[in-house]
Design a protein around this motif. Structure first.
Motif, PDB file in Angstrom:
ATOM      1  N   LYS A 143       0.845  -1.203   0.000  1.00  0.00           N
ATOM      2  CA  LYS A 143       0.000   0.000   0.000  1.00  0.00           C
ATOM      3  C   LYS A 143       0.880   1.254   0.000  1.00  0.00           C
ATOM      4  CE  LYS A 143      -3.870   2.109   2.501  1.00  0.00           C
ATOM      5  NZ  LYS A 143      -3.500   3.447   2.241  1.00  0.00           N
ATOM      6  N   ALA A 144       1.903   1.242   0.845  1.00  0.00           N
ATOM      7  CA  ALA A 144       2.806   2.395   0.914  1.00  0.00           C
ATOM      8  C   ALA A 144       3.531   2.581  -0.414  1.00  0.00           C
ATOM      9  CB  ALA A 144       3.808   2.208   2.045  1.00  0.00           C
ATOM     10  N   ALA A 145       3.941   1.471  -1.041  1.00  0.00           N
ATOM     11  CA  ALA A 145       4.628   1.554  -2.332  1.00  0.00           C
ATOM     12  C   ALA A 145       3.698   2.159  -3.386  1.00  0.00           C
ATOM     13  CB  ALA A 145       5.106   0.174  -2.764  1.00  0.00           C
ATOM     14  N   GLY A 146       2.435   1.725  -3.376  1.00  0.00           N
ATOM     15  CA  GLY A 146       1.458   2.275  -4.321  1.00  0.00           C
ATOM     16  C   GLY A 146       1.226   3.760  -4.100  1.00  0.00           C
ATOM     17  N   ASP A 147       1.096   4.161  -2.838  1.00  0.00           N
ATOM     18  CA  ASP A 147       0.885   5.584  -2.521  1.00  0.00           C
ATOM     19  C   ASP A 147       2.075   6.424  -2.971  1.00  0.00           C
ATOM     20  OD1 ASP A 147      -1.558   4.978  -1.421  1.00  0.00           O
ATOM     21  OD2 ASP A 147      -0.865   5.080   0.679  1.00  0.00           O
ATOM     22  N   LEU A 148       3.287   5.947  -2.698  1.00  0.00           N
ATOM     23  CA  LEU A 148       4.493   6.687  -3.094  1.00  0.00           C
ATOM     24  C   LEU A 148       4.586   6.804  -4.618  1.00  0.00           C
ATOM     25  CD1 LEU A 148       7.083   5.243  -0.563  1.00  0.00           C
ATOM     26  CD2 LEU A 148       6.291   7.604  -0.667  1.00  0.00           C
ATOM     27  N   THR A 149       4.263   5.713  -5.313  1.00  0.00           N
ATOM     28  CA  THR A 149       4.314   5.734  -6.773  1.00  0.00           C
ATOM     29  C   THR A 149       3.302   6.744  -7.332  1.00  0.00           C
ATOM     30  OG1 THR A 149       4.999   3.420  -6.803  1.00  0.00           O
ATOM     31  CG2 THR A 149       4.146   4.301  -8.851  1.00  0.00           C
ATOM     32  N   GLN A 150       2.068   6.736  -6.766  1.00  0.00           N
ATOM     33  CA  GLN A 150       1.032   7.681  -7.230  1.00  0.00           C
ATOM     34  C   GLN A 150       1.450   9.137  -7.002  1.00  0.00           C
ATOM     35  OE1 GLN A 150      -2.623   6.629  -5.262  1.00  0.00           O
ATOM     36  NE2 GLN A 150      -3.157   5.084  -6.814  1.00  0.00           N
TER      37      GLN A 150
END
Length: 171
Positions: A78-85
């Motif tokens: 989830k954190a990886a997805g948020d950072l990527t977005q």
């Protein structure tokens, strides 16, 4: 087999004593010897309790890894997805780390499960082997009781196989 042939075979076997099989001993020159403890030279012994303990520890590690280490995977993704977005390059790196963590965790939990299961199977197999060996040895003990050397004095012929004593005639 005639008695003389048996005695000849025993004598030949005694002459070959230097090449006989030695059980529960270390070969000469390999260490050990009289007065030394075999365990100092790496004898392999294992008890049912040892196998059970290894299996229990492996299962405990499997359980802890499954319950506690997996918790971080969804939050990392989830954190990886948020950072990527949000445009951070760190998001792709964190996604890679989370993926590798999950792969390694799966590999480790599979190994723990394998060890745990293997110890259970090994414990059962060795227990069956022990029972089999005990049965075989008890049969050998019964068989050994019939050998000549075991019945009479060592080195003497069994009196059962000797010709009957001659009867003297009283004239």
């Amino acid at each position: 087999m005639a008695w003389e042939e048996w005695e000849q075979l025993k004598a030949e076997a005694a002459e070959r004593q230097s090449t006989r099989m030695q059980l529960n001993q270390v070969e000469p020159g390999m260490g050990g010897g009289p007065g030394t403890t075999p365990s100092a030279y790496g004898d392999l012994t294992v008890s049912q309790a040892d196998l059970a303990k290894i299996g229990e520890h492996a299962f405990g590690l499997f359980d802890r890894l499954s319950n506690k280490a997996r918790v971080s995977i969804p939050s990392s993704r989830k954190a990886a997805g948020d950072l990527t977005q949000q445009g951070f390059a760190l998001g792709g790196g964190l996604q890679h780390v989370a993926k590798r963590w999950e792969e390694q965790l799966k590999s480790l939990t599979d190994a723990c499960a394998h060890i745990s299961n293997h110890m259970r199977v090994t414990k059962k197999l060795h227990q069956d082997d022990e029972h089999y060996i005990r049965r075989q040895l008890s049969r050998i003990n019964v068989l050994d009781a019939g050998f000549d050397e075991r019945v009479g004095k060592p080195g003497e012929k069994n009196p059962v196989y000797l010709p009957p004593p001659s009867k003297k005639k009283d004239d």
